[in-house]
Design a protein around this motif. Structure first.
Motif, mmCIF file in Angstrom:
data_model
loop_
_atom_site.group_PDB
_atom_site.id
_atom_site.type_symbol
_atom_site.label_atom_id
_atom_site.label_comp_id
_atom_site.label_asym_id
_atom_site.label_seq_id
_atom_site.Cartn_x
_atom_site.Cartn_y
_atom_site.Cartn_z
ATOM 1 N N LYS A 237 0.834 -1.212 0.000
ATOM 2 C CA LYS A 237 0.000 0.000 0.000
ATOM 3 C C LYS A 237 0.860 1.250 0.000
ATOM 4 O O LYS A 237 0.592 2.213 -0.736
ATOM 5 C CB LYS A 237 -0.923 -0.018 1.206
ATOM 6 N N ASP A 238 1.906 1.252 0.804
ATOM 7 C CA ASP A 238 2.813 2.401 0.853
ATOM 8 C C ASP A 238 3.513 2.601 -0.490
ATOM 9 O O ASP A 238 3.645 3.733 -0.974
ATOM 10 C CB ASP A 238 3.847 2.179 1.964
ATOM 11 N N LYS A 239 3.925 1.487 -1.134
ATOM 12 C CA LYS A 239 4.563 1.580 -2.447
ATOM 13 C C LYS A 239 3.597 2.141 -3.481
ATOM 14 O O LYS A 239 3.975 2.976 -4.317
ATOM 15 C CB LYS A 239 5.055 0.195 -2.865
ATOM 16 N N TYR A 240 2.337 1.696 -3.426
ATOM 17 C CA TYR A 240 1.329 2.192 -4.374
ATOM 18 C C TYR A 240 1.108 3.695 -4.200
ATOM 19 O O TYR A 240 1.033 4.438 -5.181
ATOM 20 C CB TYR A 240 0.019 1.440 -4.172
ATOM 21 N N LEU A 241 1.011 4.150 -2.960
ATOM 22 C CA LEU A 241 0.793 5.574 -2.710
ATOM 23 C C LEU A 241 1.981 6.401 -3.200
ATOM 24 O O LEU A 241 1.802 7.490 -3.762
ATOM 25 C CB LEU A 241 0.561 5.802 -1.215
ATOM 26 N N ARG A 242 3.181 5.887 -3.020
ATOM 27 C CA ARG A 242 4.363 6.605 -3.501
ATOM 28 C C ARG A 242 4.370 6.702 -5.026
ATOM 29 O O ARG A 242 4.664 7.758 -5.604
ATOM 30 C CB ARG A 242 5.641 5.900 -3.018
ATOM 31 N N LEU A 243 4.041 5.578 -5.693
ATOM 32 C CA LEU A 243 4.002 5.588 -7.159
ATOM 33 C C LEU A 243 2.924 6.536 -7.678
ATOM 34 O O LEU A 243 3.135 7.248 -8.670
ATOM 35 C CB LEU A 243 3.750 4.168 -7.676
ATOM 36 N N ALA A 244 1.757 6.536 -7.012
ATOM 37 C CA ALA A 244 0.683 7.433 -7.439
ATOM 38 C C ALA A 244 1.113 8.894 -7.292
ATOM 39 O O ALA A 244 0.846 9.731 -8.166
ATOM 40 C CB ALA A 244 -0.580 7.156 -6.621
ATOM 41 N N ALA A 245 1.792 9.216 -6.189
ATOM 42 C CA ALA A 245 2.255 10.590 -5.983
ATOM 43 C C ALA A 245 3.314 10.978 -7.017
ATOM 44 O O ALA A 245 3.297 12.088 -7.569
ATOM 45 C CB ALA A 245 2.822 10.731 -4.567
ATOM 46 N N GLU A 246 4.229 10.044 -7.315
ATOM 47 C CA GLU A 246 5.260 10.335 -8.314
ATOM 48 C C GLU A 246 4.646 10.541 -9.694
ATOM 49 O O GLU A 246 5.077 11.421 -10.458
ATOM 50 C CB GLU A 246 6.274 9.184 -8.358
ATOM 51 N N PHE A 247 3.638 9.720 -10.045
ATOM 52 C CA PHE A 247 2.994 9.872 -11.346
ATOM 53 C C PHE A 247 2.250 11.200 -11.443
ATOM 54 O O PHE A 247 2.256 11.856 -12.492
ATOM 55 C CB PHE A 247 2.026 8.710 -11.577
ATOM 56 N N GLU A 248 1.602 11.611 -10.364
ATOM 57 C CA GLU A 248 0.902 12.891 -10.360
ATOM 58 C C GLU A 248 1.889 14.038 -10.542
ATOM 59 O O GLU A 248 1.645 14.983 -11.306
ATOM 60 C CB GLU A 248 0.134 13.055 -9.044
ATOM 61 N N ASN A 249 3.034 13.958 -9.867
ATOM 62 C CA ASN A 249 4.067 14.989 -10.043
ATOM 63 C C ASN A 249 4.614 14.988 -11.481
ATOM 64 O O ASN A 249 4.891 16.049 -12.042
ATOM 65 C CB ASN A 249 5.215 14.747 -9.058
ATOM 66 N N TYR A 250 4.751 13.785 -12.052
ATOM 67 C CA TYR A 250 5.236 13.684 -13.442
ATOM 68 C C TYR A 250 4.258 14.354 -14.405
ATOM 69 O O TYR A 250 4.670 15.083 -15.319
ATOM 70 C CB TYR A 250 5.428 12.217 -13.803
#
Length: 208
Positions: free
Chosen positions: A73-86
């Protein structure tokens, strides 16, 4: 002693019969009945300590699954945040690119505007049509050269075959010669490419 019936002797005989040893078959049946009343002991039955250990393993497995789920879950949230920043970064970069491209073109066209201002200033009081025409030709050539450097290229449609991907037929007229039948006789509005892309279709007249 008298031969008459003696009750005491009959009692003694009865006691002797009761003390007679039981046969082996009788003893075996009694032993079997006694054993049958007991529950058999399973050879592989787990002891109490082993059952408690199994419960502990289940709890440990559950804790491990919870930890793994939390990590995912923590990994998913990090990836989602990185994609939003991208997405935000690329959107900003694209907007900046468009602004920069427009700025480049505007800067390239400024000298042409300067030439128009100079030509208007120098020919405002002249009656020489040739001077005005010459000024227009100079500015037109300069403008075409500048736009060509930015990737703009005119279509050469007149006299060629009609292509609906490139041309827009306005009307048809009788062909002035046999070789122009079904061909483009005249060009009303020139078409242009930007690189390999058509940015304006040529408006043409077809011969019939």
């Amino acid at each position: 002693m008298s031969s008459r019936f003696n009750p005491f002797r009959r009692f003694q005989a009865k006691m002797a019969d009761d003390k007679t040893p039981q046969s082996e078959e009788t003893q075996f049946n009694q032993t079997a009945d006694h054993v049958t009343g007991e529950l058999p002991q399973e050879p592989n039955a787990p002891e109490i300590g082993e059952v408690e250990a199994t419960d502990g393993d289940a709890q440990a497995t559950g804790s491990g699954a919870d930890a793994e789920l939390s990590a995912l879950k923590d990994k998913y949230l990090r990836l989602a945040a990185e994609f939003e920043n991208y997405k935000r970064r690329t959107t900003k970069e694209r907007a900046d690119l468009f602004k920069t491209a427009n700025q480049e073109l505007m800067v390239a066209l400024l000298p042409v505007l300067d030439d128009f201002d100079r030509a208007r200033h120098h020919t405002k009081d002249t009656e020489d049509a040739n001077a005005v025409r010459e000024s227009i030709d100079i500015i037109s050539n300069k403008l075409q050269k500048t736009l060509s450097q930015k990737g703009l290229a005119p279509m050469e449609a007149k006299g060629g075959s009609f292509d609906p991907e490139l041309h827009e037929a306005i009307t048809q007229i009788p062909a002035p010669s046999e070789d122009l039948k079904g061909k483009i006789v005249d060009e009303i509005e020139k078409g242009y490419y930007l690189g390999d892309k058509v940015i304006r279709h040529a408006k043409v007249v077809l011969g019939q």
